[in-house]
Design a protein around this motif. Structure first.
Motif, mmCIF file in Angstrom:
data_model
loop_
_atom_site.group_PDB
_atom_site.id
_atom_site.type_symbol
_atom_site.label_atom_id
_atom_site.label_comp_id
_atom_site.label_asym_id
_atom_site.label_seq_id
_atom_site.Cartn_x
_atom_site.Cartn_y
_atom_site.Cartn_z
ATOM 1 N N MET A 199 0.826 -1.208 0.000
ATOM 2 C CA MET A 199 0.000 0.000 0.000
ATOM 3 C C MET A 199 0.860 1.257 0.000
ATOM 4 O O MET A 199 0.612 2.203 -0.754
ATOM 5 N N LEU A 203 1.303 4.215 -2.694
ATOM 6 C CA LEU A 203 1.071 5.612 -2.311
ATOM 7 C C LEU A 203 2.197 6.510 -2.801
ATOM 8 O O LEU A 203 1.970 7.652 -3.209
ATOM 9 N N GLU B 106 -9.498 12.065 -0.080
ATOM 10 C CA GLU B 106 -8.102 11.718 0.194
ATOM 11 C C GLU B 106 -7.381 12.704 1.099
ATOM 12 O O GLU B 106 -6.446 12.335 1.797
ATOM 13 N N THR B 134 -9.418 4.865 -1.790
ATOM 14 C CA THR B 134 -8.146 4.928 -2.514
ATOM 15 C C THR B 134 -7.050 4.687 -1.490
ATOM 16 O O THR B 134 -7.283 4.749 -0.278
ATOM 17 N N VAL B 135 -5.865 4.418 -1.980
ATOM 18 C CA VAL B 135 -4.729 4.199 -1.089
ATOM 19 C C VAL B 135 -4.495 5.430 -0.218
ATOM 20 O O VAL B 135 -4.335 5.323 1.005
ATOM 21 N N ALA B 136 -4.522 6.597 -0.825
ATOM 22 C CA ALA B 136 -4.299 7.825 -0.054
ATOM 23 C C ALA B 136 -5.428 8.060 0.940
ATOM 24 O O ALA B 136 -5.209 8.507 2.066
ATOM 25 N N VAL B 138 -7.294 5.844 2.494
ATOM 26 C CA VAL B 138 -7.142 4.944 3.641
ATOM 27 C C VAL B 138 -5.973 5.395 4.515
ATOM 28 O O VAL B 138 -6.074 5.433 5.740
ATOM 29 N N GLU B 139 -4.860 5.764 3.878
ATOM 30 C CA GLU B 139 -3.690 6.174 4.657
ATOM 31 C C GLU B 139 -3.988 7.433 5.473
ATOM 32 O O GLU B 139 -3.505 7.588 6.591
ATOM 33 N N ASN B 140 -4.794 8.324 4.916
ATOM 34 C CA ASN B 140 -5.106 9.577 5.602
ATOM 35 C C ASN B 140 -6.421 9.521 6.365
ATOM 36 O O ASN B 140 -6.927 10.561 6.805
ATOM 37 N N GLU B 143 -6.856 11.555 9.806
ATOM 38 C CA GLU B 143 -7.116 13.003 9.820
ATOM 39 C C GLU B 143 -8.442 13.354 9.145
ATOM 40 O O GLU B 143 -9.055 14.375 9.469
ATOM 41 N N TYR B 175 -10.575 0.847 -4.141
ATOM 42 C CA TYR B 175 -9.300 0.768 -3.430
ATOM 43 C C TYR B 175 -8.343 -0.192 -4.123
ATOM 44 O O TYR B 175 -7.177 0.133 -4.370
ATOM 45 N N TYR B 192 -6.611 -5.658 5.786
ATOM 46 C CA TYR B 192 -5.952 -4.579 6.531
ATOM 47 C C TYR B 192 -6.682 -3.234 6.372
ATOM 48 O O TYR B 192 -7.087 -2.631 7.378
ATOM 49 N N ARG B 196 -8.760 -1.321 9.285
ATOM 50 C CA ARG B 196 -8.258 -0.026 9.758
ATOM 51 C C ARG B 196 -9.321 1.062 9.672
ATOM 52 O O ARG B 196 -9.454 1.873 10.587
ATOM 53 N N LEU B 200 -10.696 3.169 12.879
ATOM 54 C CA LEU B 200 -10.578 4.623 12.985
ATOM 55 C C LEU B 200 -11.954 5.272 13.075
ATOM 56 O O LEU B 200 -12.132 6.271 13.777
ATOM 57 N N TYR C 192 -5.466 -7.677 12.366
ATOM 58 C CA TYR C 192 -4.693 -6.433 12.246
ATOM 59 C C TYR C 192 -4.229 -5.907 13.612
ATOM 60 O O TYR C 192 -3.020 -5.729 13.816
#
Ligand code: MG
Ligand code: MG
Ligand code: MG
Lengths: 263, 263, 263
Positions: A199, A203, B106, B134-136, B138-140, B143, B175, B192, B196, B200, C192
């Motif tokens: 992932m 990114l 994102e 999207t990858v971004a 999920v990563e963000n 926030e 995704y 994952y 996640r 969150l 996870y």
């Protein structure tokens, strides 16, 4: 969607061979891997003498491969930046290399040091493959893989060399050893780190190579594991036997339907 | 334990229908979904003409639904904030809406822009569902989902609009396409990110909708996938067919034992 | 590789017993657990009277165990720092204890408060086991477990007490309840967080105890779950029945081959 769509032309297979075995190194192109890696790390015994002898063989192999197989992309896997071998490993680099592999990469400072050393030797063009195969390496994967202006809106990371890394792999055997866990056939013990590395590679627009399959001569097991890797977003596999290259290409080459759909 | 315990009254099902098909939109309340979503994004062809026509139909549908089914909560899914359609999509909003869906969200800055636009049009009351797909995204997610004073003790996030988001969904198809992976029946490739996002959402007191089941007319498959979603902490499912609504309610409605235990 | 390799001598099993049952507490050493835990939290009813009575029993048990089984390491599990019982729980601490368990730990500030309280009572020597068993606890696990100078190159965490925690456990039942999810036999809903806690424990050199198996009298199920925990990097298991201790030791004791390999 707005993730970087930079894709290396092809990175379906990266075939390793021991950097101390000249005849084996010369044969690397035979199975037509997308990338050939001369390995100074795990494949060479852990002694100063063995490493030194391997560096000389690796230099000779680089020259021979560039002359006889100029079409073959070749990387050299150095020992870890934080290892006692790294400084001398730099002497094994020749200008014919397309890139280097930094195994067990854990900290941005180590990446920065490697980049500085390459620059000091006129080898700033080297592509860098990050080996993420320790607990710290996986945890710090974000700062190790991020490129300039590509990351999420977090604070500036100290010491990172933006954009230095163009590819990465997740190493399950070393990771689980570092973790103090146990490798299993099903592999659920690495699903989280394996997912996370793919992932983050996506990114940050970095090519991602999936884990080694250590069991040789079991095509079905390799294909199954490669399909898992592909499902997770990996674009290719690390290979430790020439026979694994064709199997990797079988799984990671886009199908005619996928090619059609992309247009 | 000290996680926020804010729970939306009911969010077991969110049923989508194409915003360009008035007769279909009018039928949305029939299956009694907890939420009805008029979709200007994926369900409408990717052209300026199609989007414009759909906006007009969506306005008409909003008015009709408010008049004939005032009990039905209705959201409008806009195109992504970063897309060329977003600015004009704002014209499709009417005061009858309960909320909007921001797909492929994102960055906190995009969320802030959307909130500003809603406020400028006197629509600050709109609830916001964040599409994390999207990858971004999920990563963000942290926030994007965090509300005022609810988050872990990290530094201040720049540009985030605290508390703007009241619900979220994880979108597996988009995704995995963004990741460059492959969707499988077992779904381990999204375990994952799916885990996640739900975690969150819970951390920040946001209602979480689970992934779409694209295979229609397979009740057993839908129920099995919904049970996985529920085990992971999701409170409901995105539905793309009216028949999926009752199935969702079957899985996500608390059992009599659970209701008893809560008292 | 460069992860800290601090390993507690042995932490294959941590056996709980209710702090309000003196006769049961006295029997804790019989199954020879690596650690015995007197439990003031979940095992004692949630009332001021029950907790107060348990504190007195716990003190008596500590003295008795120290006199009769000085070889047995004993911890006391307090109620959560943020609970109304915590302040009075401190009166149950005696100097014979090797350590304490802080359940449902979520914030560095709560850890700091506990450390301060122990210091104020001349009990700064107490080892601390962090119970990570809520969504917030798992999300903040990094700052809760990190020790001085051991962490990745992130900013300074506010309020963290560096190095205060020497062990941790992941609690699946409480985590999933807090999440609003559902526990299943396969346990994919916690893969996870269970993976992440073990990984962070390893990163910060903290001993990690795996989840409780609530189903008693099913040795095969316990062994299978313990093997999963071991594969993920856990070094032992929380036990809630004396019979689980020997099963834990069976799985978490290194095999002769492993001992040989380490030399
Ligand atoms: Mg290795
Ligand atoms: Mg979509
Ligand atoms: Mg508990």
């Amino acid at each position: 969607m707005s993730s970087p769509t930079v894709r290396l032309p092809r990175y379906r297979s990266a075939l390793f061979a021991p950097a101390n075995q000249l005849e084996v190194l010369k044969k690397l192109p035979r199975s037509r891997p997308d990338l050939a890696i001369l390995d100074l790390e795990d494949a060479v015994p852990d002694s100063a003498e063995a490493k030194q002898q391997a560096r000389q063989v690796a230099r000779e192999a680089q020259v021979w491969l560039a002359a006889h197989h100029p079409e073959q992309a070749v990387y050299l896997r150095l020992n870890a930046v934080q290892s006692p071998y790294f400084a001398d490993d730099l002497d094994a680099l020749t200008p014919t290399l397309a890139g280097v592999v930094l195994p067990k990469l854990e900290r941005a400072a180590d990446l920065a040091e490697a980049v500085e050393q390459f620059g000091a030797r006129g080898l700033a063009h080297l592509q860098i493959m990050a080996g993420l195969e320790t607990v710290a390496g996986v945890e710090n994967a974000g700062e190790l893989l991020q490129g300039p202006g590509k990351g999420p809106s977090k604070g500036p990371s100290k010491g990172a060399v933006k954009g230095a890394v163009t590819s990465a792999y997740f190493g399950a055997e070393d990771y689980v050893a570092d973790l103090g866990g146990v490798r299993t056939a099903a592999g659920l013990e690495v699903l989280y780190p394996r997912s996370r590395v793919a992932m983050l590679a996506r990114l940050f627009g970095v090519a991602a190579y999936d884990i080694v399959v250590t069991k040789l001569r079991d095509d079905a097991a390799f294909l199954e594991d490669a399909r898992v890797g592909r499902s997770l977003g990996y674009g290719g596999k690390l290979c430790i036997h020439p026979a694994q290259v064709a199997l990797s290409h079988q799984v990671f080459s886009p199908s005619p339907e996928e090619i059609k759909r992309a247009w």
